[in-house]
Design an enzyme around this catalytic site. Sequence first.
Site, mmCIF file in Angstrom:
data_model
loop_
_atom_site.group_PDB
_atom_site.id
_atom_site.type_symbol
_atom_site.label_atom_id
_atom_site.label_comp_id
_atom_site.label_asym_id
_atom_site.label_seq_id
_atom_site.Cartn_x
_atom_site.Cartn_y
_atom_site.Cartn_z
ATOM 1 N N GLU A 116 -3.225 4.770 2.446
ATOM 2 C CA GLU A 116 -3.266 5.095 3.889
ATOM 3 C C GLU A 116 -3.287 6.351 4.010
ATOM 4 O O GLU A 116 -2.213 7.133 3.352
ATOM 5 C CB GLU A 116 -2.553 4.150 4.484
ATOM 6 C CG GLU A 116 -2.232 4.419 6.299
ATOM 7 C CD GLU A 116 -0.936 3.823 6.770
ATOM 8 O OE1 GLU A 116 -0.880 4.022 7.823
ATOM 9 O OE2 GLU A 116 -0.313 3.257 6.064
ATOM 10 N N HIS A 126 0.652 -1.200 0.084
ATOM 11 C CA HIS A 126 -0.105 -0.009 0.088
ATOM 12 C C HIS A 126 0.953 1.264 -0.158
ATOM 13 O O HIS A 126 2.097 1.235 0.233
ATOM 14 C CB HIS A 126 -1.106 0.054 1.357
ATOM 15 C CG HIS A 126 -0.334 0.072 2.671
ATOM 16 N ND1 HIS A 126 0.376 -0.740 3.120
ATOM 17 C CD2 HIS A 126 -0.410 1.093 3.353
ATOM 18 C CE1 HIS A 126 0.829 -0.522 4.334
ATOM 19 N NE2 HIS A 126 0.592 0.952 4.314
#
Length: 135
Positions: free
Chosen positions: A110, A64
Amino acid sequence: MLTGLNHLTLAVADLPASIAFYRDLLGFRLEARWDQGAYLELGSLWLCLSREPQYGGPAADYTHYAFGIAAADFARFAAQLRAHGVREWKQNRSEGDSFYFLDPDGHRLEAHVGDLRSRLAACRQAPYAGMRFAD
């Protein structure tokens, strides 16, 4: 000798939807676009969106991309993304506030309050199994 991360390129199926997501929801500045791609910028991050109509989505692993966010902006940012129906992919279980969300193509993103120093300080208090520090 490497000097840092130069740019990040993400494959996207729907270029206009991805531009709108990164520009309108995440605050990136659109610098240029063409038939098969776009260049956007956020702070010193150069993001390239590359249109791949047959793109099947990212691998199903923990890979991510985390963006920094100020603590004062975190709750408002997370609420704004939730209000726009942005999907979450994980609940935070680590140091610092984090909001884990997906872009229109399923790339795992994120928004994180903190940096490497704050993470290491927390890890010194409660190290991960087998963790060793370099200093």
